[in-house]
Design a protein around this motif. Structure first.
Motif, PDB file in Angstrom:
ATOM      1  N   GLU A 161      38.752  -7.756 -22.032  1.00 18.35           N
ATOM      2  CA  GLU A 161      39.979  -8.418 -22.486  1.00 18.35           C
ATOM      3  C   GLU A 161      41.081  -7.407 -22.806  1.00 18.35           C
ATOM      4  N   ASN A 162      40.702  -6.206 -23.211  1.00 17.04           N
ATOM      5  CA  ASN A 162      41.685  -5.257 -23.722  1.00 17.04           C
ATOM      6  C   ASN A 162      42.110  -4.187 -22.723  1.00 17.04           C
ATOM      7  N   ARG A 163      41.263  -3.879 -21.739  1.00 12.98           N
ATOM      8  CA  ARG A 163      41.568  -2.738 -20.871  1.00 12.98           C
ATOM      9  C   ARG A 163      42.836  -2.992 -20.063  1.00 12.98           C
ATOM     10  N   LEU A 164      43.744  -2.024 -20.105  1.00 13.14           N
ATOM     11  CA  LEU A 164      45.057  -2.185 -19.486  1.00 13.14           C
ATOM     12  C   LEU A 164      44.973  -2.215 -17.973  1.00 13.14           C
ATOM     13  N   GLU A 165      44.036  -1.466 -17.377  1.00 11.25           N
ATOM     14  CA  GLU A 165      43.952  -1.472 -15.921  1.00 11.25           C
ATOM     15  C   GLU A 165      43.536  -2.845 -15.393  1.00 11.25           C
ATOM     16  N   LYS A 190      44.390  -5.699 -16.864  1.00 16.49           N
ATOM     17  CA  LYS A 190      45.590  -6.523 -16.965  1.00 16.49           C
ATOM     18  C   LYS A 190      46.539  -6.221 -15.806  1.00 16.49           C
ATOM     19  N   GLY A 191      46.662  -4.925 -15.458  1.00 20.82           N
ATOM     20  CA  GLY A 191      47.486  -4.578 -14.311  1.00 20.82           C
ATOM     21  C   GLY A 191      46.933  -5.139 -13.020  1.00 20.82           C
ATOM     22  N   ASN A 222      39.336  -0.060 -25.857  1.00 24.02           N
ATOM     23  CA  ASN A 222      40.790  -0.100 -26.024  1.00 24.02           C
ATOM     24  C   ASN A 222      41.186  -0.890 -27.273  1.00 24.02           C
TER      25      ASN A 222
END
Length: 439
Positions: free
Chosen positions: A36-40, A42-43, A226
Motif C-alpha cells: 500500500e505504501n511503496r511509491l514505485e 503507486k507509480g 515505507n
C-alpha cells in the motif's frame, strides 16, 4: 514468549536512544502495508491508467473532427488581374481588379474516417500495452514482496540472536560473580578469574553487536514498508511460527507457474510483431469523408449586418489516400521490428534456461539447509542431554565450574546454529518461490 519478545524489542529501542512506540506486525500485515505504501507501486498503477487510456484516445480519433473558422479580411489594396487578349476589348490586354475592400468568411468543416487499416492493429497494440503495464506492475509487486519478506526474516532472526546473546551475557555475569566469590576466598587463581572477566566482556560485545544488528534490521524493515520514522515497526511472528507456515518443496514444485519475466518478454515480442503489421498497414489506402459549410461577405465597408452581402456555399467530399512510394521506410521498419521480435524470442529462451538453473540451485540450497536443520536439531538434543548430566555432576561437586560452563556454551552454540539453520531454510524457500514464480 511473545511478551518477552516485546520486552526485548523495547530494551533495544531504549538502548539505541529511541523512545518511540513500536507497532508489532505479522508478515502478512507487513506485505499488505508495504504494497500500500511503496511509491514505485503507486507509480506503476498510474502508468497502467495511462496505458488503459490509449484505447479511448484511439476510439476518439474515429469520432467526427469538426472545426469552426472565421476569417475577417480587409483588402487595403485589391489585387490586379490581367485578361490577356480580351475579345471584348479588340484583343487588347485588360487590367481589372476583382473584389471589394472587406471580405469576411465564416464556416465549419467536418472530417470523418471511414477506413484505416492501421486502426485495427492499434487496437491490438493498446491491448498488449495494457497487459505489458499489468505485467510490469506485477513484477514490481513481486520484487516488493521479496524485499519485505527478506527484511522481515532478517529482523526476526536478529531478534532471536539478541535473545540468545542476552542469555549468554547473563550467564557470563553470573559465572563472574561466582568466580569473584571463589577468588576472594582464595580458591581461584587470578588467571582463571581473569578468564571469567574476559568471557563476560566478549559476551557483552556480542550482545551489543546483536543490538545494533537488530536495530538496523528494524530500520531496514521500516524502510521497505515505507512508513515514517515516527512509526517504527517490529515483527510479531517468531522464527518458529514463520517456519511452520512454509510449504514443503514437493508442494511448491507441484504447482504450475510462469515467471513474470517470461510473460513480459512475450508481450514485448507480440508488440514487435504488431508493429510490423502496423508498418505493413501503412501501405493500405485510407478513406475519409469531409464536408463544409461557409458564408462569405463582400462589402465596401466593414459592416457584417449589411443586407444582401452574405453568400453561402458548401460542399461534400470523399478522400482516398493511396501511398505509392515512401522511400522504403516501411520495408526497413518492418525488418527492424522482425529482428526485434527474434531478439525477444531468444531472450525468452535465455530466461527459461536461467529459470531452470535458478530453480535447481535454489532447490539444492534448500535441501542442504534442511539437512543442516536436521543436524542442528540433533546437536541441540545431544547438548541438552550432556548439560543435564553435567548439571547433576556439578551440583554433586564432581565437575568443575569451567567444565560445566563449557557444556552450557556448547548448548548455546547449538542453539545459535539451529536458529541460523531455520533462517537458511526460510530464505531457501523464499528463493525457491521466486525461481518458481510463486511469490
Amino acid at each position: 514468549m511473545r511478551n518477552s519478545i516485546y520486552i526485548v524489542a523495547y530494551l533495544v529501542c531504549w538502548l539505541t536512544g529511541s523512545a518511540l512506540a513500536q507497532t508489532p506486525v505479522t508478515l502478512e500485515e507487513a506485505l499488505r502495508l508495504g504494497q500500500e505504501n511503496r511509491l514505485e507501486l503507486k507509480g506503476g498503477q498510474l502508468q497502467l491508467r495511462i496505458a488503459e487510456g490509449q484505447e479511448a484516445k484511439r476510439q476518439a480519433g474515429w469520432l467526427p473532427q469538426v472545426n469552426a473558422s472565421a476569417d475577417l479580411r480587409w483588402n487595403t489594396q485589391i489585387q490586379t488581374s490581367v485578361l490577356k487578349d480580351a475579345p471584348f476589348a479588340n484583343g487588347q490586354d485588360v487590367r481589372v481588379k476583382f473584389g471589394v475592400p472587406f471580405n469576411n468568411l465564416l464556416g465549419a468543416q467536418a472530417d470523418q474516417k471511414i477506413y484505416d487499416a492501421q486502426s485495427r492493429v492499434d487496437r491490438k497494440l493498446n491491448q498488449v500495452g495494457v497487459e505489458s503495464e499489468q505485467a510490469g506492475l506485477e513484477k514490481l509487486r513481486i520484487d516488493v514482496r521479496q524485499q519485505i519478506t527478506e527484511a522481515y526474516y532478517q529482523a526476526v532472526f536478529n531478534r532471536e540472536k539478541l535473545r540468545l546473546s542476552e542469555g549468554a551475557r547473563q550467564r557470563a555475569q553470573r559465572y563472574l560473580e561466582q568466580a569473584q566469590t571463589r577468588f576472594d576466598a582464595g580458591s581461584l587463581l587470578k588467571t582463571d578469574f581473569d578468564r571469567f572477566g574476559l568471557d563476560l566482556s566478549n559476551a557483552e560485545l556480542t550482545h551489543r553487536n546483536n543490538q545494533r544488528e537488530y536495530a538496523l534490521s528494524l530500520d531496514n524493515l521500516r524502510y521497505r514498508l515505507n512508513v515514517p520514522e515516527s512509526q517504527p515497526v517490529v515483527p510479531a511472528d517468531s522464527l518458529g511460527a514463520l517456519f511452520a507456515q512454509e510449504k514443503t518443496e514437493a508442494a511448491l514444485m507441484g504447482e504450475p507457474a510462469q515467471r513474470i519475466e517470461v510473460r513480459q518478454e512475450e508481450l514485448n515480442r507480440q508488440t514487435n510483431l504488431l508493429n510490423q503489421q502496423r508498418e505493413r498497414a501503412r501501405l493500405s489506402p485510407t478513406v475519409s469523408a469531409y464536408g463544409a459549410y461557409y458564408v462569405q461577405q463582400f462589402n465596401d465597408v466593414f459592416n457584417p449586418f449589411t443586407a444582401n452581402t452574405w453568400f453561402p456555399y458548401n460542399y461534400l467530399g470523399l478522400k482516398v489516400n493511396i501511398p505509392l512510394f515512401d522511400g522504403r521506410q516501411t520495408r526497413l521498419n518492418q525488418q527492424e521490428y522482425r529482428l526485434r521480435a527474434q531478439i525477444s524470442q531468444t531472450t525468452i529462451d535465455r530466461i527459461r534456461a536461467d529459470v531452470g538453473y535458478e530453480t535447481k540451485s535454489a532447490l539444492n540450497a534448500l535441501v542442504q539447509a534442511r539437512d543442516n536443520l536436521t543436524e542442528t536439531r540433533r546437536n541441540i538434543t545431544q547438548a541438552q542431554a550432556i548439560l543435564a548430566v553435567d548439571r547433576v555432576r556439578f551440583d554433586a561437586g564432581t565437575l568443575l565450574l569451567a567444565d560445566f560452563r563449557n557444556s552450557e556454551y556448547t548448548l548455546q552454540n547449538a542453539e545459535n546454529n539451529y536458529l541460523k539453520a531455520v533462517y537458511d531454510v526460510l530464505v531457501g524457500q523464499l528463493q525457491l518461490k521466486k525461481a518458481l514464480g510463486k511469490l
